[in-house]
Write a protein that holds these residues in place. Structure first.
Motif, PDB file in Angstrom:
ATOM      1  N   GLY A 168       0.818  -1.206   0.000  1.00 54.34           N
ATOM      2  CA  GLY A 168       0.000   0.000   0.000  1.00 54.34           C
ATOM      3  C   GLY A 168       0.851   1.254   0.000  1.00 54.34           C
ATOM      4  N   ALA A 169       1.962   1.238   0.767  1.00 58.96           N
ATOM      5  CA  ALA A 169       2.838   2.405   0.816  1.00 58.96           C
ATOM      6  C   ALA A 169       3.452   2.688  -0.549  1.00 58.96           C
ATOM      7  CB  ALA A 169       3.932   2.174   1.852  1.00 58.96           C
ATOM      8  N   ILE A 170       3.815   1.628  -1.272  1.00 54.26           N
ATOM      9  CA  ILE A 170       4.375   1.822  -2.617  1.00 54.26           C
ATOM     10  C   ILE A 170       3.343   2.485  -3.526  1.00 54.26           C
ATOM     11  CG2 ILE A 170       5.234   0.622  -4.663  1.00 54.26           C
ATOM     12  CD1 ILE A 170       6.430  -1.485  -2.751  1.00 54.26           C
ATOM     13  N   PHE A 171       2.098   1.995  -3.475  1.00 51.20           N
ATOM     14  CA  PHE A 171       1.034   2.627  -4.277  1.00 51.20           C
ATOM     15  C   PHE A 171       0.819   4.081  -3.848  1.00 51.20           C
ATOM     16  CE2 PHE A 171      -0.669  -1.865  -4.851  1.00 51.20           C
ATOM     17  CZ  PHE A 171      -0.302  -1.944  -6.185  1.00 51.20           C
ATOM     18  N   LEU A 172       0.872   4.300  -2.531  1.00 51.71           N
ATOM     19  CA  LEU A 172       0.678   5.648  -1.999  1.00 51.71           C
ATOM     20  C   LEU A 172       1.742   6.600  -2.538  1.00 51.71           C
ATOM     21  CD1 LEU A 172      -0.709   7.645  -0.026  1.00 51.71           C
ATOM     22  CD2 LEU A 172       0.771   6.719   1.771  1.00 51.71           C
ATOM     23  N   PHE A 173       2.999   6.177  -2.461  1.00 49.29           N
ATOM     24  CA  PHE A 173       4.089   7.048  -2.917  1.00 49.29           C
ATOM     25  C   PHE A 173       4.082   7.200  -4.442  1.00 49.29           C
ATOM     26  CE2 PHE A 173       4.975   7.319   1.203  1.00 49.29           C
ATOM     27  CZ  PHE A 173       5.904   6.487   1.798  1.00 49.29           C
ATOM     28  N   ASP A 174       3.417   6.253  -5.121  1.00 48.37           N
ATOM     29  CA  ASP A 174       3.327   6.309  -6.582  1.00 48.37           C
ATOM     30  C   ASP A 174       2.083   7.069  -7.040  1.00 48.37           C
ATOM     31  OD1 ASP A 174       4.381   5.742  -9.081  1.00 48.37           O
ATOM     32  OD2 ASP A 174       3.278   3.850  -9.278  1.00 48.37           O
ATOM     33  N   GLY A 175       1.298   7.575  -6.076  1.00 52.20           N
ATOM     34  CA  GLY A 175       0.111   8.355  -6.406  1.00 52.20           C
ATOM     35  C   GLY A 175      -1.120   7.532  -6.742  1.00 52.20           C
ATOM     36  N   GLN A 176      -1.062   6.187  -6.539  1.00 50.90           N
ATOM     37  CA  GLN A 176      -2.206   5.320  -6.834  1.00 50.90           C
ATOM     38  C   GLN A 176      -2.993   5.118  -5.533  1.00 50.90           C
ATOM     39  OE1 GLN A 176      -1.339   1.916  -9.527  1.00 50.90           O
ATOM     40  NE2 GLN A 176       0.804   2.615  -9.460  1.00 50.90           N
ATOM     41  N   LEU A 177      -3.770   6.114  -5.168  1.00 43.94           N
ATOM     42  CA  LEU A 177      -4.385   6.161  -3.849  1.00 43.94           C
ATOM     43  C   LEU A 177      -5.441   5.087  -3.630  1.00 43.94           C
ATOM     44  CD1 LEU A 177      -4.710  10.020  -3.280  1.00 43.94           C
ATOM     45  CD2 LEU A 177      -2.773   8.485  -2.891  1.00 43.94           C
ATOM     46  N   GLU A 178      -6.232   4.742  -4.640  1.00 48.79           N
ATOM     47  CA  GLU A 178      -7.275   3.733  -4.462  1.00 48.79           C
ATOM     48  C   GLU A 178      -6.663   2.353  -4.225  1.00 48.79           C
ATOM     49  OE1 GLU A 178     -10.500   4.065  -4.002  1.00 48.79           O
ATOM     50  OE2 GLU A 178     -10.075   6.220  -3.987  1.00 48.79           O
ATOM     51  N   LYS A 179      -5.631   2.018  -4.985  1.00 49.20           N
ATOM     52  CA  LYS A 179      -4.960   0.726  -4.765  1.00 49.20           C
ATOM     53  C   LYS A 179      -4.310   0.704  -3.379  1.00 49.20           C
ATOM     54  CE  LYS A 179      -3.973  -0.460  -9.590  1.00 49.20           C
ATOM     55  NZ  LYS A 179      -2.931  -0.781 -10.586  1.00 49.20           N
ATOM     56  N   ALA A 180      -3.756   1.832  -2.972  1.00 48.72           N
ATOM     57  CA  ALA A 180      -3.149   1.912  -1.641  1.00 48.72           C
ATOM     58  C   ALA A 180      -4.194   1.667  -0.561  1.00 48.72           C
ATOM     59  CB  ALA A 180      -2.494   3.284  -1.454  1.00 48.72           C
ATOM     60  N   LYS A 181      -5.377   2.283  -0.751  1.00 47.13           N
ATOM     61  CA  LYS A 181      -6.447   2.135   0.233  1.00 47.13           C
ATOM     62  C   LYS A 181      -6.847   0.672   0.409  1.00 47.13           C
ATOM     63  CE  LYS A 181     -11.157   3.688   1.266  1.00 47.13           C
ATOM     64  NZ  LYS A 181     -12.299   4.519   0.800  1.00 47.13           N
ATOM     65  N   VAL A 182      -6.952  -0.064  -0.695  1.00 45.37           N
ATOM     66  CA  VAL A 182      -7.316  -1.481  -0.636  1.00 45.37           C
ATOM     67  C   VAL A 182      -6.289  -2.263   0.183  1.00 45.37           C
ATOM     68  CG1 VAL A 182      -7.585  -3.587  -1.997  1.00 45.37           C
ATOM     69  CG2 VAL A 182      -8.612  -1.439  -2.796  1.00 45.37           C
ATOM     70  N   LYS A 183      -5.007  -1.996  -0.061  1.00 43.18           N
ATOM     71  CA  LYS A 183      -3.950  -2.727   0.650  1.00 43.18           C
ATOM     72  C   LYS A 183      -3.943  -2.406   2.147  1.00 43.18           C
ATOM     73  CE  LYS A 183      -2.111  -5.231  -2.552  1.00 43.18           C
ATOM     74  NZ  LYS A 183      -2.155  -6.721  -2.452  1.00 43.18           N
ATOM     75  N   PHE A 184      -4.171  -1.149   2.495  1.00 44.00           N
ATOM     76  CA  PHE A 184      -4.192  -0.782   3.914  1.00 44.00           C
ATOM     77  C   PHE A 184      -5.368  -1.445   4.632  1.00 44.00           C
ATOM     78  CE2 PHE A 184      -2.112   3.411   2.486  1.00 44.00           C
ATOM     79  CZ  PHE A 184      -0.856   2.826   2.540  1.00 44.00           C
ATOM     80  N   GLU A 185      -6.496  -1.502   3.978  1.00 42.38           N
ATOM     81  CA  GLU A 185      -7.676  -2.145   4.581  1.00 42.38           C
ATOM     82  C   GLU A 185      -7.450  -3.647   4.731  1.00 42.38           C
ATOM     83  OE1 GLU A 185     -10.809  -0.851   2.007  1.00 42.38           O
ATOM     84  OE2 GLU A 185     -11.177   1.006   3.141  1.00 42.38           O
ATOM     85  N   GLN A 186      -6.788  -4.255   3.746  1.00 41.16           N
ATOM     86  CA  GLN A 186      -6.462  -5.682   3.873  1.00 41.16           C
ATOM     87  C   GLN A 186      -5.530  -5.915   5.057  1.00 41.16           C
ATOM     88  OE1 GLN A 186      -4.809  -6.724   0.055  1.00 41.16           O
ATOM     89  NE2 GLN A 186      -6.814  -7.050  -0.897  1.00 41.16           N
ATOM     90  N   ALA A 187      -4.569  -5.028   5.218  1.00 43.30           N
ATOM     91  CA  ALA A 187      -3.635  -5.172   6.339  1.00 43.30           C
ATOM     92  C   ALA A 187      -4.370  -5.081   7.670  1.00 43.30           C
ATOM     93  CB  ALA A 187      -2.555  -4.096   6.254  1.00 43.30           C
ATOM     94  N   LYS A 188      -5.318  -4.156   7.789  1.00 43.28           N
ATOM     95  CA  LYS A 188      -6.099  -4.024   9.025  1.00 43.28           C
ATOM     96  C   LYS A 188      -6.937  -5.264   9.284  1.00 43.28           C
ATOM     97  CE  LYS A 188      -6.775   1.014   9.063  1.00 43.28           C
ATOM     98  NZ  LYS A 188      -7.807   2.072   9.046  1.00 43.28           N
ATOM     99  N   ASP A 189      -7.520  -5.828   8.233  1.00 42.79           N
ATOM    100  CA  ASP A 189      -8.351  -7.024   8.396  1.00 42.79           C
ATOM    101  C   ASP A 189      -7.512  -8.211   8.858  1.00 42.79           C
ATOM    102  OD1 ASP A 189     -10.599  -5.639   7.636  1.00 42.79           O
ATOM    103  OD2 ASP A 189     -10.505  -6.270   5.526  1.00 42.79           O
ATOM    104  N   ILE A 190      -6.304  -8.336   8.320  1.00 43.51           N
ATOM    105  CA  ILE A 190      -5.435  -9.466   8.678  1.00 43.51           C
ATOM    106  C   ILE A 190      -4.981  -9.354  10.131  1.00 43.51           C
ATOM    107  CG2 ILE A 190      -3.192 -10.553   8.225  1.00 43.51           C
ATOM    108  CD1 ILE A 190      -3.565  -9.706   5.275  1.00 43.51           C
ATOM    109  N   ASN A 191      -4.537  -8.153  10.519  1.00 42.55           N
ATOM    110  CA  ASN A 191      -4.060  -7.938  11.891  1.00 42.55           C
ATOM    111  C   ASN A 191      -4.447  -6.532  12.338  1.00 42.55           C
ATOM    112  OD1 ASN A 191      -2.730  -7.638  14.309  1.00 42.55           O
ATOM    113  ND2 ASN A 191      -0.783  -8.458  13.597  1.00 42.55           N
ATOM    114  N   PRO A 192      -5.561  -6.430  13.061  1.00 45.97           N
ATOM    115  CA  PRO A 192      -6.051  -5.099  13.476  1.00 45.97           C
ATOM    116  C   PRO A 192      -5.087  -4.352  14.391  1.00 45.97           C
ATOM    117  CG  PRO A 192      -7.750  -6.782  13.733  1.00 45.97           C
ATOM    118  CD  PRO A 192      -6.480  -7.510  13.474  1.00 45.97           C
ATOM    119  N   ASP A 193      -4.088  -5.047  14.948  1.00 55.28           N
ATOM    120  CA  ASP A 193      -3.160  -4.395  15.873  1.00 55.28           C
ATOM    121  C   ASP A 193      -1.874  -3.922  15.204  1.00 55.28           C
ATOM    122  OD1 ASP A 193      -4.909  -4.814  17.969  1.00 55.28           O
ATOM    123  OD2 ASP A 193      -4.034  -6.757  18.490  1.00 55.28           O
ATOM    124  N   TYR A 194      -1.776  -4.079  13.901  1.00 55.10           N
ATOM    125  CA  TYR A 194      -0.555  -3.655  13.214  1.00 55.10           C
ATOM    126  C   TYR A 194      -0.622  -2.147  12.989  1.00 55.10           C
ATOM    127  CZ  TYR A 194       3.307  -3.515   9.921  1.00 55.10           C
ATOM    128  OH  TYR A 194       4.495  -3.223   9.292  1.00 55.10           O
TER     129      TYR A 194
END
Length: 615
Positions: A474-500
């Motif tokens: 997600g951070a790579i997408f974020l720094f590359d300006g692909q905000l929607e793809k970044a958002k999907v990855k961040f939400e997946q990360a939260k779902d996998i481990n809400p404490d990360y």
């Protein structure tokens, strides 16, 4: 009357004769003694050898300063030196000189009797052994050599059979202590291969340590075989070779299925598979079989520790220490739970106590390094990591942490070197791949960063690793300006481990890029609630306050960052922010993501969860 006088005369005559004979005998022995003394004097004056310390020695050898009694005692000293600090397996020896030396050579012959000295809960003497060690010093006019011949005979009480080993070792005596150390290790390899293995591992001779354990498993009695498998499994666990470790643990169970340690072996296998409830069931059975075994309570505490049940874990670790105060890894377990409960000073005391028990104890140096890292004392952390690496069996995880400290000091090239070294030592660790992606991201090499994360996915990952990998994508997408793809990855990360927590940091920055400042602040506040000691949360929160014109609140948070993390890039960035804030006044700040990239990327930590043996 005449007969009585005649009888008395006979007695007087007999007494006179006896006195005469006695005088002759004494005179004869005195003469012989005198002759021997004269011969000895001539021998000392005219012969080329003389007696030294009760042993006959050639002058050319005494020029080197070596005598038989010196050699024998030094050999014993070296054997004790090797066995010293071999946890639970330090073997004392009885010895005596069996023969004297001879002219032109120093011959020494020493009889050893091996005495098992194990803790009560390990004491199962199943064999007896007799070992003859004979040796000699020889010279070829220019060099002096020591040769040791070993005749080792073991009688297996249970198996009713005898095994014999006859071996020879020879080395030049350019350095007496070095040659005798090698000789002593050669002898101990047959007398007590476990002792040699432990010493070799402590000296970072991993291959030699495994060789000694393999010899023990193949050739020693059942008791030594069983104990060797314990150590072998433990070292394999430290070496990140979990599959092989499980095989050795299964071998243990086959030999003695009802032994308490076999139940511990089952627990370790279950822990490695994340089957904690099953592991708890087995550890309770082990406690019923052997309620005074500290290993039982140590592993019991570790099961609770991995499940986040820190109060229960602390109770079990303290129980283990009450049963055995000399094992440093027990204090490591206690230190981990104290640190998890926020008692860092008490945790530090536990780690330091472990080092008083073993000054080369790598896990304690690493744990103190981690505490220094968390406190922002990055240079101190680096010092402790280097010590830990020096004494570790396989320092892959510590090398990765050392890389993180270097990265946060802005030493990106050195950090990259450490991450690559960590991968070479343990290719299945995901953290160094994630961290290499971080380095590539700082250098704006997005494709290389993606490649590193793809490799991380092929390692031994758990939920925390998967969350970190998704957040990093997600951070790579974020720094590359692909905000929607970044958002999907961040939400997946939260779902996998809400404490990360990094997922919330990144997601907050995503919202900031979309000009949702309130959402940005809320995400950062969530991250701080999960990890209140992480200074990066306060850094981002200060930035959120700046964007809302709350400069005093922002300055206060930046100062908190410096207080929590006084060294490295984060502290430098906070100090610069304060300086810029004072110069800029109330004008709003425009903060570029590229500026954050070098301090934002949280850094993969190694997974300590499976490391339950702290040799």
């Amino acid at each position: 009357m005449k007969k009585e006088v005649q009888h008395q005369g006979s007695l007087d005559y007999l007494a006179t004769k006896l006195r005469t004979i006695n005088t002759i005998v004494i005179s004869f022995f005195l003469l012989i003694t005198l002759i021997l003394i004269i011969i000895y004097m001539f021998k000392v004056i005219f012969d080329d050898s003389y007696l030294v310390g009760g042993f006959e020695v050639s002058p050319k050898l005494t020029d080197h300063g070596y005598t038989s009694n010196v050699i024998s005692q030094k050999l014993i000293d070296q054997m004790h030196l090797i066995s010293k600090n071999a946890d639970g397996f330090a073997f004392p020896f009885r010895f005596g000189i069996l023969e004297n030396t001879y002219k032109e050579q120093i011959h020494f012959s020493t009889k050893f009797k091996l005495i098992e000295s194990l803790p009560g809960y390990l004491r199962r003497i199943t064999s007896s052994s007799n070992t003859s060690i004979t040796g000699e010093l020889t010279t070829d006019n220019s060099n002096l050599y020591i040769t040791v011949r070993l005749h080792h005979e073991i009688t297996h009480k249970k198996l009713k059979k005898k095994s014999i080993a006859i071996s020879t070792f020879s080395a030049p005596l350019d350095d007496l202590d070095s040659a005798l150390y090698e000789s002593a290790e050669f002898i101990l390899y047959y007398l007590s291969p476990i002792t040699v293995a432990i010493k070799r591992f402590k000296n970072n001779d991993k291959e030699g340590g495994y060789d000694a354990l393999e010899y023990c498993v193949k050739h020693c009695s059942e008791n030594y075989h069983y104990n060797a498998l314990k150590w072998w499994a433990g070292y394999l666990l430290q070496d990140f070779r979990l599959g092989e470790a499980n095989e050795k643990l299964h071998d243990l169970i086959k030999i003695r299925p009802n032994d308490p340690f076999s139940y511990l072996a089952r627990c370790i296998i279950l822990i490695n598979r994340d089957r904690y409830n099953d592991a708890l069931n087995k550890i309770e059975q082990a406690a019923d079989l052997d309620p005074t075994n500290p290993f039982v309570y140590f592993i019991w505490g570790s099961i609770f520790n991995y499940q986040g049940m820190y109060t229960e874990a602390e109770e079990k670790y303290r129980k283990a220490i009450s049963l055995e105060t000399e094992y440093p890894f027990l204090y490591m377990g206690l230190g981990f739970v104290l640190e998890a409960k926020g008692s860092n000073d008490k945790a530090l005391s536990a780690y330091e106590h472990a080092l008083t028990l073993d000054s080369k104890y790598s896990p304690a140096y690493a744990a103190i390094g981690n505490l220094k890292y968390k406190d922002g004392r990055l240079y101190d952390a680096c010092d402790y990591y280097r010590m830990a690496i020096e004494h570790s069996i396989n320092p892959a995880d510590i090398v990765n942490d050392y890389g993180n400290a270097l990265f946060n000091l802005g030493k990106f090239y050195e950090a990259s070197t450490m991450y690559n070294k960590s991968i070479s030592l343990a290719p299945n660790l995901s953290a160094p791949y994630i961290n290499l992606a971080k380095v590539e991201l700082v250098n704006n090499n997005l494709d290389e960063a993606r490649a590193m994360l793809e490799q991380a996915l092929n390692t031994d990952v758990d939920d925390t690793d998967r969350a970190a990998i998704n957040a990093s994508f997600g951070a790579i997408f974020l720094f590359d300006g692909q905000l929607e793809k970044a958002k999907v990855k961040f939400e997946q990360a939260k779902d996998i481990n809400p404490d990360y927590v990094a997922s919330y940091y990144f997601y907050g920055i995503l919202l900031r890029e979309q000009d949702d400042i309130n959402g940005y602040e809320k995400e950062i506040q969530k991250a701080i609630s999960l990890e209140p000691s992480n200074p990066f949360g306060y850094y981002l929160l200060a930035h959120a306050f700046e964007l809302q014109g709350e400069n005093e609140a922002a300055k206060y948070k930046y100062l908190q960052v410096v207080e929590l993390h006084p060294e490295g890039l984060l502290a430098q960035a906070a100090k610069e922010a304060i300086e810029n804030l004072e110069k800029r006044g109330n004008r709003p700040v425009k903060f570029r993501i590229s500026k954050l990239s070098s301090i934002l990327f949280g850094g993969g930590k190694h997974n300590k969860r499976k490391k339950i043996f702290f040799f």
